[in-house]
Scaffold this active site. Structure first.
Site, mmCIF file in Angstrom:
data_model
loop_
_atom_site.group_PDB
_atom_site.id
_atom_site.type_symbol
_atom_site.label_atom_id
_atom_site.label_comp_id
_atom_site.label_asym_id
_atom_site.label_seq_id
_atom_site.Cartn_x
_atom_site.Cartn_y
_atom_site.Cartn_z
ATOM 1 N N HIS A 171 32.681 46.637 47.453
ATOM 2 C CA HIS A 171 32.589 46.775 45.999
ATOM 3 C C HIS A 171 31.268 46.216 45.502
ATOM 4 O O HIS A 171 30.761 45.231 46.025
ATOM 5 C CB HIS A 171 33.763 46.083 45.289
ATOM 6 C CG HIS A 171 33.941 44.650 45.686
ATOM 7 N ND1 HIS A 171 34.536 44.272 46.869
ATOM 8 C CD2 HIS A 171 33.598 43.503 45.056
ATOM 9 C CE1 HIS A 171 34.549 42.948 46.944
ATOM 10 N NE2 HIS A 171 33.972 42.461 45.859
ATOM 11 N N HIS A 182 29.404 44.715 42.227
ATOM 12 C CA HIS A 182 29.610 44.123 40.906
ATOM 13 C C HIS A 182 28.495 44.581 39.962
ATOM 14 O O HIS A 182 27.308 44.456 40.303
ATOM 15 C CB HIS A 182 29.519 42.598 40.973
ATOM 16 C CG HIS A 182 30.601 41.921 41.756
ATOM 17 N ND1 HIS A 182 31.665 41.276 41.159
ATOM 18 C CD2 HIS A 182 30.783 41.774 43.098
ATOM 19 C CE1 HIS A 182 32.448 40.741 42.104
ATOM 20 N NE2 HIS A 182 31.930 41.021 43.286
HETATM 21 P P1 AMP Z 1 34.155 39.298 45.843
HETATM 22 O O1 AMP Z 1 34.042 37.805 45.840
HETATM 23 O O2 AMP Z 1 32.821 39.969 45.749
HETATM 24 O O3 AMP Z 1 35.018 39.805 46.980
HETATM 25 O O4 AMP Z 1 34.869 39.645 44.473
HETATM 26 C C1 AMP Z 1 36.137 40.163 44.339
HETATM 27 C C2 AMP Z 1 36.343 40.403 42.861
HETATM 28 O O5 AMP Z 1 37.521 41.175 42.692
HETATM 29 C C3 AMP Z 1 36.527 39.125 42.024
HETATM 30 O O6 AMP Z 1 35.504 39.074 41.027
HETATM 31 C C4 AMP Z 1 37.917 39.289 41.410
HETATM 32 O O7 AMP Z 1 38.000 38.823 40.103
HETATM 33 C C5 AMP Z 1 38.116 40.796 41.479
HETATM 34 N N1 AMP Z 1 39.510 41.228 41.527
HETATM 35 C C6 AMP Z 1 40.479 40.791 42.374
HETATM 36 N N2 AMP Z 1 41.634 41.431 42.135
HETATM 37 C C7 AMP Z 1 41.395 42.306 41.126
HETATM 38 C C8 AMP Z 1 42.195 43.253 40.417
HETATM 39 N N3 AMP Z 1 43.494 43.427 40.702
HETATM 40 N N4 AMP Z 1 41.622 43.986 39.440
HETATM 41 C C9 AMP Z 1 40.315 43.796 39.144
HETATM 42 N N5 AMP Z 1 39.511 42.924 39.772
HETATM 43 C C10 AMP Z 1 40.039 42.179 40.741
#
Ligand code: AMP
Length: 137
Positions: A98, A100
Site C-alpha cells: 500500500h 500512503h
Molecule cells: P503500514 O505501517 O504502512 O503497514 O500502515 C498500515 C496502515 O493501514 C495504517 O496507517 C493503518 O491505520 C491502516 N489501516 C489498518 N487497518 C485499516 C482499515 N481497516 N481501514 C483503513 N486503514 C487501515
C-alpha cells in the site's frame, strides 16, 4: 495471503473507498495523519514494493498522483507525502502492499522527517560500493 486489506478488497469488511479501477482500490486510512490520508492498494496481493510487479507499482503511483491533485484542488492539502513502508524494519504493519498519500498543511508538524545518521566517510563509500555491486548482479 489474508490481510485486513484483502478483506476490504473482497468487500468482506467496509472501508471509505474514494477511488477504484481494475487494478487498485484507494480508501481512507482509519488512523490518518491528517484528514484525507488515503491508501492506494493493489487488488492483486503483493507484500510490498519489493516484491510487487513494476507495472502495478507504476499504476499505484499514477493513482496516487491523481489523489494528490484532488487533495490539493479540494483544499485538503498544501503539500503531500507519498510513503511506502516496506518490511517490519521500515515500519510496515499490514503485509499487503500500500502507498500512503498523506495530505500536509503548512506548519501542521504531523509527519516528521527522519533523524539522520552521523556520517562516517569510510562507511559511506563502502555502502556505495556494496550497492553498486548488488545492482550490477
Ligand atoms: P503500514 O505501517 O504502512 O503497514 O500502515 C498500515 C496502515 O493501514 C495504517 O496507517 C493503518 O491505520 C491502516 N489501516 C489498518 N487497518 C485499516 C482499515 N481497516 N481501514 C483503513 N486503514 C487501515
Amino acid at each position: 495471503m489474508e490481510t485486513i486489506f484483502s478483506k476490504i478488497i473482497a468487500r468482506e469488511i467496509p472501508a471509505d473507498i474514494v477511488y477504484e479501477d481494475e487494478l487498485v482500490l484507494a480508501f481512507l486510512d482509519i488512523t490518518p495523519v491528517n484528514y484525507g490520508h488515503t491508501l492506494v492498494v493493489p487488488k492483486e496481493h503483493y507484500i510490498n514494493a519489493i516484491d510487487a510487479a513494476p507495472e502495478t507499482l507504476a499504476h499505484m503511483m499514477k493513482v496516487a498522483q491523481k489523489i494528490a491533485q484532488a487533495l490539493k484542488k479540494s483544499g485538503l492539502a498544501d503539500g503531500i507525502n507519498l510513503v511506502m513502508n516496506n518490511e517490519t524494519a521500515a515500519g510496515q504493519e499490514v503485509f499487503h502492499a500500500h502507498l500512503h498519500v498523506i495530505p500536509r498543511l503548512v506548519d501542521d508538524n504531523t509527519y516528521q522527517k527522519p533523524r539522520y545518521v552521523t556520517l562516517k566517510e569510510d562507511a559511506y563509500q563502502e555502502t556505495k560500493e556494496r550497492l553498486k555491486a548488488a545492482l550490477a548482479e
